[in-house]
Every structure is written in structure tokens, then in C-alpha cells.
Design a protein around this motif. Structure first.
Motif, PDB file in Angstrom:
ATOM      1  N   THR A 139       8.905  -1.950  14.645  1.00 32.81           N
ATOM      2  CA  THR A 139       8.771  -0.778  13.782  1.00 32.81           C
ATOM      3  C   THR A 139      10.126  -0.417  13.207  1.00 32.81           C
ATOM      4  OG1 THR A 139       6.950   0.067  15.121  1.00 32.81           O
ATOM      5  CG2 THR A 139       8.075   1.645  13.683  1.00 32.81           C
ATOM      6  N   PHE A 140      10.184  -0.197  11.879  1.00 31.01           N
ATOM      7  CA  PHE A 140      11.396   0.359  11.288  1.00 31.01           C
ATOM      8  C   PHE A 140      11.029   1.617  10.518  1.00 31.01           C
ATOM      9  CE2 PHE A 140      10.117  -2.780   8.094  1.00 31.01           C
ATOM     10  CZ  PHE A 140      10.361  -2.159   6.873  1.00 31.01           C
ATOM     11  N   THR A 141      11.997   2.512  10.367  1.00 29.64           N
ATOM     12  CA  THR A 141      11.758   3.819   9.760  1.00 29.64           C
ATOM     13  C   THR A 141      12.592   3.974   8.500  1.00 29.64           C
ATOM     14  OG1 THR A 141      11.316   4.763  11.931  1.00 29.64           O
ATOM     15  CG2 THR A 141      11.812   6.314  10.157  1.00 29.64           C
ATOM     16  N   ALA A 142      11.920   4.370   7.412  1.00 29.18           N
ATOM     17  CA  ALA A 142      12.584   4.626   6.123  1.00 29.18           C
ATOM     18  C   ALA A 142      12.669   6.132   5.928  1.00 29.18           C
ATOM     19  CB  ALA A 142      11.779   4.002   4.997  1.00 29.18           C
ATOM     20  N   THR A 143      13.813   6.616   5.439  1.00 28.23           N
ATOM     21  CA  THR A 143      13.977   8.045   5.169  1.00 28.23           C
ATOM     22  C   THR A 143      14.483   8.249   3.749  1.00 28.23           C
ATOM     23  OG1 THR A 143      16.252   8.081   6.008  1.00 28.23           O
ATOM     24  CG2 THR A 143      14.496   8.595   7.581  1.00 28.23           C
ATOM     25  N   VAL A 144      14.128   9.392   3.171  1.00 31.62           N
ATOM     26  CA  VAL A 144      14.629   9.771   1.851  1.00 31.62           C
ATOM     27  C   VAL A 144      14.798  11.285   1.808  1.00 31.62           C
ATOM     28  CG1 VAL A 144      12.316   9.921   0.811  1.00 31.62           C
ATOM     29  CG2 VAL A 144      14.323   9.535  -0.660  1.00 31.62           C
ATOM     30  N   ALA A 145      15.868  11.717   1.158  1.00 29.70           N
ATOM     31  CA  ALA A 145      16.140  13.136   0.962  1.00 29.70           C
ATOM     32  C   ALA A 145      16.768  13.318  -0.416  1.00 29.70           C
ATOM     33  CB  ALA A 145      17.088  13.668   2.037  1.00 29.70           C
ATOM     34  N   SER A 191       1.194  -2.156   9.345  1.00 33.46           N
ATOM     35  CA  SER A 191       0.779  -0.808   8.947  1.00 33.46           C
ATOM     36  C   SER A 191       1.968  -0.007   8.434  1.00 33.46           C
ATOM     37  CB  SER A 191       0.139  -0.071  10.127  1.00 33.46           C
ATOM     38  OG  SER A 191       1.105   0.152  11.143  1.00 33.46           O
ATOM     39  N   ALA A 192       1.643   1.124   7.779  1.00 30.51           N
ATOM     40  CA  ALA A 192       2.675   2.052   7.300  1.00 30.51           C
ATOM     41  C   ALA A 192       2.121   3.462   7.400  1.00 30.51           C
ATOM     42  CB  ALA A 192       3.068   1.742   5.862  1.00 30.51           C
ATOM     43  N   THR A 193       2.981   4.421   7.702  1.00 28.15           N
ATOM     44  CA  THR A 193       2.571   5.820   7.762  1.00 28.15           C
ATOM     45  C   THR A 193       2.733   6.480   6.400  1.00 28.15           C
ATOM     46  OG1 THR A 193       4.794   6.567   8.382  1.00 28.15           O
ATOM     47  CG2 THR A 193       3.276   6.007  10.186  1.00 28.15           C
ATOM     48  N   GLY A 194       2.182   7.673   6.256  1.00 32.05           N
ATOM     49  CA  GLY A 194       2.408   8.493   5.077  1.00 32.05           C
ATOM     50  C   GLY A 194       1.816   7.973   3.791  1.00 32.05           C
ATOM     51  N   GLY A 195       0.784   7.139   3.875  1.00 31.64           N
ATOM     52  CA  GLY A 195       0.134   6.647   2.659  1.00 31.64           C
ATOM     53  C   GLY A 195       0.847   5.500   1.976  1.00 31.64           C
ATOM     54  N   GLY A 196       1.744   4.838   2.675  1.00 31.94           N
ATOM     55  CA  GLY A 196       2.420   3.678   2.094  1.00 31.94           C
ATOM     56  C   GLY A 196       1.432   2.547   1.839  1.00 31.94           C
ATOM     57  N   THR A 197       1.568   1.910   0.684  1.00 33.09           N
ATOM     58  CA  THR A 197       0.699   0.783   0.346  1.00 33.09           C
ATOM     59  C   THR A 197       1.526  -0.493   0.305  1.00 33.09           C
ATOM     60  OG1 THR A 197       0.997   1.167  -2.021  1.00 33.09           O
ATOM     61  CG2 THR A 197      -0.910   2.215  -0.975  1.00 33.09           C
ATOM     62  N   HIS A 198       0.930  -1.599   0.730  1.00 27.91           N
ATOM     63  CA  HIS A 198       1.640  -2.870   0.821  1.00 27.91           C
ATOM     64  C   HIS A 198       1.140  -3.842  -0.235  1.00 27.91           C
ATOM     65  CE1 HIS A 198       1.983  -7.057   2.340  1.00 27.91           C
ATOM     66  NE2 HIS A 198       3.235  -6.679   2.421  1.00 27.91           N
ATOM     67  N   VAL A 247       6.397  -2.296   0.791  1.00 29.32           N
ATOM     68  CA  VAL A 247       5.605  -1.101   1.049  1.00 29.32           C
ATOM     69  C   VAL A 247       6.115  -0.021   0.093  1.00 29.32           C
ATOM     70  CG1 VAL A 247       4.909   0.638   2.735  1.00 29.32           C
ATOM     71  CG2 VAL A 247       5.288  -1.735   3.458  1.00 29.32           C
ATOM     72  N   THR A 248       5.183   0.645  -0.607  1.00 29.67           N
ATOM     73  CA  THR A 248       5.551   1.637  -1.616  1.00 29.67           C
ATOM     74  C   THR A 248       4.919   2.986  -1.299  1.00 29.67           C
ATOM     75  OG1 THR A 248       5.691  -0.106  -3.290  1.00 29.67           O
ATOM     76  CG2 THR A 248       5.497   2.157  -4.089  1.00 29.67           C
ATOM     77  N   TRP A 249       5.731   4.035  -1.412  1.00 26.62           N
ATOM     78  CA  TRP A 249       5.251   5.410  -1.298  1.00 26.62           C
ATOM     79  C   TRP A 249       5.553   6.110  -2.615  1.00 26.62           C
ATOM     80  CZ3 TRP A 249       7.994   2.967   2.526  1.00 26.62           C
ATOM     81  CH2 TRP A 249       7.388   2.871   3.784  1.00 26.62           C
ATOM     82  N   SER A 254      10.356  11.092   6.380  1.00 32.55           N
ATOM     83  CA  SER A 254      10.428   9.846   7.157  1.00 32.55           C
ATOM     84  C   SER A 254       9.095   9.127   7.154  1.00 32.55           C
ATOM     85  CB  SER A 254      10.813  10.142   8.606  1.00 32.55           C
ATOM     86  OG  SER A 254      12.093  10.701   8.676  1.00 32.55           O
ATOM     87  N   PHE A 255       9.161   7.794   7.092  1.00 31.02           N
ATOM     88  CA  PHE A 255       7.977   6.949   7.067  1.00 31.02           C
ATOM     89  C   PHE A 255       8.250   5.724   7.939  1.00 31.02           C
ATOM     90  CE2 PHE A 255       8.519   9.179   3.095  1.00 31.02           C
ATOM     91  CZ  PHE A 255       7.303   9.827   2.950  1.00 31.02           C
ATOM     92  N   SER A 256       7.235   5.299   8.682  1.00 28.36           N
ATOM     93  CA  SER A 256       7.392   4.126   9.553  1.00 28.36           C
ATOM     94  C   SER A 256       6.605   2.946   9.009  1.00 28.36           C
ATOM     95  CB  SER A 256       6.904   4.447  10.966  1.00 28.36           C
ATOM     96  OG  SER A 256       7.744   5.403  11.553  1.00 28.36           O
ATOM     97  N   VAL A 257       7.155   1.758   9.249  1.00 27.00           N
ATOM     98  CA  VAL A 257       6.504   0.503   8.877  1.00 27.00           C
ATOM     99  C   VAL A 257       6.460  -0.376  10.130  1.00 27.00           C
ATOM    100  CG1 VAL A 257       6.630  -1.573   7.438  1.00 27.00           C
ATOM    101  CG2 VAL A 257       7.381   0.635   6.512  1.00 27.00           C
TER     102      VAL A 257
END
Length: 168
Positions: free
Chosen positions: A51-57, A81-88, A93-95, A108-111
């Protein structure tokens, strides 16, 4: 203020209309400052999930509009899989986040990816963000994290017991 003045060699009975001035107010364009980050384990094992986590601010003065966060899967992995509605699609993976204000803080979003059996060595998780709002600092819109993948350990253990069949 812009001024224009006209003159002629011919006599002008009304010189009052030979000068014109226009003042135009110039305002700065709104600007955002998207900042992304990625965290991943420093090491992991092939044939397992990671699992890796992407963040944006947004640290800018204005809201960032039409924000899109993208996470590129590391080589030698497949999407789980991806959290937060990410599509592959095609290893990315795109949010689509819409508007991101400073007040919203860090999102934050996990993949989760599956590491292929034969994958070993360094693999890189990369995250980037874009917006339609001007971002004067593009240097912090991309981030990467490296994970060292180890081959799975396999043990071939056998036990041999010698001695009398019964205890005395």
C-alpha cells in the motif's frame, strides 16, 4: 493610464478633443500552490500486496480548480484497489477532485498493488497533481517514493528424529 494626443498642421477650431486618456485596472490572476506527497514502505516482498499513500494540499492564495491527482503504479506491480473514488487505467490511478481550497487541508488517498512474483530491487511510486488555476510553483506538484522489493524467502525444512521408538 494610457494617453493619446493628435495634432495637425491644419488649424483645429476645437483642441479640447485632441487628447484622450484611459485608465485600466490590472489585477493579479488567482494562483494556487498544489503540493503533493507520497509515502510507501521502504521495503516489501515480492508476491505480496503493498500500500502506498498519495497526498495533495493547496498552499496558495486562491482555490485550485479542476484538481486532478494521478498516481503511477510502480513497475512490476498490478492494481488491486484505491480509496476515495480513484479510478485505474493503464497503470495510472486518477482522482478528479474538483476545487481544492487552503481550508480543506491535506487530502490523502491509498493505493494497493500486488507485487509480481519475479519483481526485485527498487520500484518507484510517483504522484502528480494538476489544476486549471495558475500554479507558480510546479516543482512541488510531483513526488516519488522508492520501495526495495525482496524476493520471497522459501524454506525447505525437514526434520529427522532418531532414537529409540519408546522412552525408557
Amino acid at each position: 493610464t494610457n494617453r493619446a494626443r493628435v495634432a495637425s498642421a491644419t488649424a483645429d477650431p476645437s483642441v479640447a478633443d485632441n487628447v484622450s486618456a484611459v485608465t485600466t485596472a490590472v489585477t493579479a490572476a488567482p494562483s494556487a500552490d498544489l503540493v503533493v506527497g507520497v509515502s510507501a514502505p521502504s521495503s516489501d516482498v515480492a508476491a505480496t500486496q503493498m500500500t502506498f499513500t498519495a497526498t495533495v494540499a493547496n498552499l496558495g492564495a486562491s482555490a485550485a480548480t479542476a484538481v486532478v491527482l494521478r498516481a503511477t503504479l510502480p513497475a512490476g506491480t498490478t492494481f488491486v484497489s484505491a480509496t476515495g473514488g480513484g479510478t485505474h487505467a493503464a497503470g495510472v490511478v486518477t482522482w478528479s477532485l474538483g476545487t481544492l481550497t487552503v481550508a480543506q487541508g491535506t487530502r490523502s488517498f491509498s493505493v494497493v498493488v500486488a507485487i509480481a512474483q519475479g519483481t526485485t530491487g527498487n520500484v518507484t511510486s510517483t504522484v502528480s497533481a494538476t489544476a486549471t488555476t495558475l500554479d507558480p510553483n510546479l516543482a512541488n506538484n510531483t513526488a516519488s517514493a522508492v520501495t526495495f522489493v525482496l524476493a520471497p524467502t522459501q524454506a525447505d525444512v525437514s526434520v529427522t528424529v532418531t532414537g529409540p521408538a519408546t522412552a525408557s
